[in-house]
Design an enzyme around this catalytic site. Structure first.
Site, PDB file in Angstrom:
ATOM      1  N   ASP A 143      53.546  65.188  38.229  1.00  0.00           N
ATOM      2  CA  ASP A 143      54.300  64.645  39.357  1.00  0.00           C
ATOM      3  C   ASP A 143      55.419  65.576  39.784  1.00  0.00           C
ATOM      4  O   ASP A 143      55.823  66.468  39.058  1.00  0.00           O
ATOM      5  CB  ASP A 143      54.924  63.309  38.948  1.00  0.00           C
ATOM      6  N   MET A 180      66.302  55.854  44.022  1.00  0.00           N
ATOM      7  CA  MET A 180      65.795  56.120  45.376  1.00  0.00           C
ATOM      8  C   MET A 180      66.688  55.496  46.454  1.00  0.00           C
ATOM      9  O   MET A 180      66.194  54.983  47.459  1.00  0.00           O
ATOM     10  CB  MET A 180      64.350  55.593  45.530  1.00  0.00           C
ATOM     11  N   LYS A 239      54.949  66.091  45.885  1.00  0.00           N
ATOM     12  CA  LYS A 239      55.096  66.527  47.277  1.00  0.00           C
ATOM     13  C   LYS A 239      56.176  67.588  47.431  1.00  0.00           C
ATOM     14  O   LYS A 239      56.854  67.671  48.445  1.00  0.00           O
ATOM     15  CB  LYS A 239      55.361  65.338  48.195  1.00  0.00           C
TER      16      LYS A 239
HETATM   17  N1  SAH Z   1      59.778  57.192  36.628  1.00  0.00           N
HETATM   18  C1  SAH Z   1      61.059  57.772  37.011  1.00  0.00           C
HETATM   19  C2  SAH Z   1      61.523  57.288  38.370  1.00  0.00           C
HETATM   20  C3  SAH Z   1      60.645  57.744  39.515  1.00  0.00           C
HETATM   21  S1  SAH Z   1      61.270  57.259  41.074  1.00  0.00           S
HETATM   22  C4  SAH Z   1      62.098  57.450  35.927  1.00  0.00           C
HETATM   23  O1  SAH Z   1      61.839  56.614  35.052  1.00  0.00           O
HETATM   24  O2  SAH Z   1      63.164  58.055  35.951  1.00  0.00           O
HETATM   25  C5  SAH Z   1      62.189  58.685  41.559  1.00  0.00           C
HETATM   26  C6  SAH Z   1      63.673  58.395  41.502  1.00  0.00           C
HETATM   27  O3  SAH Z   1      64.142  58.510  40.168  1.00  0.00           O
HETATM   28  C7  SAH Z   1      64.530  59.363  42.289  1.00  0.00           C
HETATM   29  O4  SAH Z   1      64.577  59.040  43.661  1.00  0.00           O
HETATM   30  C8  SAH Z   1      65.877  59.149  41.630  1.00  0.00           C
HETATM   31  O5  SAH Z   1      66.464  57.944  42.057  1.00  0.00           O
HETATM   32  C9  SAH Z   1      65.466  58.987  40.180  1.00  0.00           C
HETATM   33  N2  SAH Z   1      65.522  60.260  39.426  1.00  0.00           N
HETATM   34  C10 SAH Z   1      64.502  60.916  38.866  1.00  0.00           C
HETATM   35  N3  SAH Z   1      64.930  61.999  38.201  1.00  0.00           N
HETATM   36  C11 SAH Z   1      66.277  62.034  38.343  1.00  0.00           C
HETATM   37  C12 SAH Z   1      67.305  62.891  37.858  1.00  0.00           C
HETATM   38  N4  SAH Z   1      67.054  63.951  37.091  1.00  0.00           N
HETATM   39  N5  SAH Z   1      68.595  62.592  38.190  1.00  0.00           N
HETATM   40  C13 SAH Z   1      68.889  61.519  38.929  1.00  0.00           C
HETATM   41  N6  SAH Z   1      67.944  60.671  39.413  1.00  0.00           N
HETATM   42  C14 SAH Z   1      66.660  60.920  39.123  1.00  0.00           C
END
Ligand code: SAH
Length: 257
Positions: free
Chosen positions: A36, A175, A58
């Protein structure tokens, strides 16, 4: 031929040291990795040199690979005996479509395993010193998406805000960058403007960045501090100590300049 299995693996927020030992083993043992968007390069680098790595995110402004294509590829590869790892940012079952993929694979009789990862909200909060629960400040925590679904189904923000306020719950909003303005307006219908927040971008990565303030300033601060995706917003009394420390530091910096 022996059918392979699919392992949904949580890659954590970015720093490879935050991977679980199980995740590292699964990544090293995979013959095919479907990766991903938000998975850090250092994590992908753990894969075997003979593994096939397919990026299905993406990045670079392109449209993401259609979910049906990803599902089909997982089914075909595992039926062909491959050891498939589906690598997802954070945890596979927190806003990662892991549930949908598991259902699909199970329907096709394919064995699925899930390896947890540290979800972004959990890592982000800890990295800036915010305890998501606290005996005196927060009795629970809600992980919630700020992204409105295409079919219009969305979170009832005023009601959630009111409940969080009444039941002393921390809100961790994923998000939410793009909708910060409308989130602020909707949340203000259920909780005071003085509620503190911290927003953390790129948690655990070299470019980690944070902003902090109160709910009545959320959109303005996110914009002026140029907080961009991926970021999480941690809203609730547990964020106050970090907000105060952040403000004091900014004042000291200004005084020195
Ligand atoms: N499965 C992932 C979430 C996917 S949705 C998890 O458990 O973290 C994608 C969202 O996750 C992003 O829009 C943001 O809100 C958050 N996100 C993912 N990686 C991040 C990071 N390193 N720092 C801050 N927010 C993050």
């Amino acid at each position: 031929m022996k059918q392979g299995i699919v392992t949904l693996v949580g890659a954590g927020p970015g720093d490879p040291e935050l991977l679980t030992v199980k995740a590292v083993k699964a990544i090293r043992g995979a013959s095919l990795l479907l990766v991903d968007d938000l998975v850090a390069d250092d994590v992908i680098g753990l894969a075997s040199s003979t593994a096939r790595i397919v990026h299905v995110g993406k990045r670079g402004g392109c449209r993401s690979t259609p979910q049906e294509f990803i599902l089909r590829m997982m089914v075909q590869a595992s039926q062909a005996g491959e050891n498939v790892v589906r690598l997802k940012g954070g945890d596979p079952f927190i806003f990662g479509r892991g549930g949908e993929e598991q259902e699909h694979l199970s329907r096709h009789g394919i064995e699925v395993q899930v390896v947890n990862g540290i979800t972004a909200g959990l890592a982000a909060a800890s990295l800036v010193g915010v305890p998501l629960t606290h005996r005196e400040l927060a009795q629970g925590v809600v992980f919630v998406t700020g992204h409105t679904r295409a079919d219009g189904t969305s979170v009832d923000w005023p009601q959630l805000a009111e409940m969080a306020q009444r039941a002393h719950l921390t809100l961790v909003i994923y998000m939410g960058v793009r909708n910060a303005d409308s989130l602020q307006q909707a949340l203000l219908k259920g909780m005071p403007g003085s509620t503190p927040f911290v927003a953390v971008q790129d948690a655990s990565l070299p470019g980690q960045k944070m902003a902090a303030g109160t709910l009545d300033q959320l959109a303005r601060i996110m914009q002026s501090q140029r907080i961009a995706s991926p970021a999480v917003i941690v809203l609730g009394e547990v964020s106050r100590a970090t907000l105060l420390a952040h403000t004091a530091m900014a004042q000291a910096r200004n005084a020195a300049a």
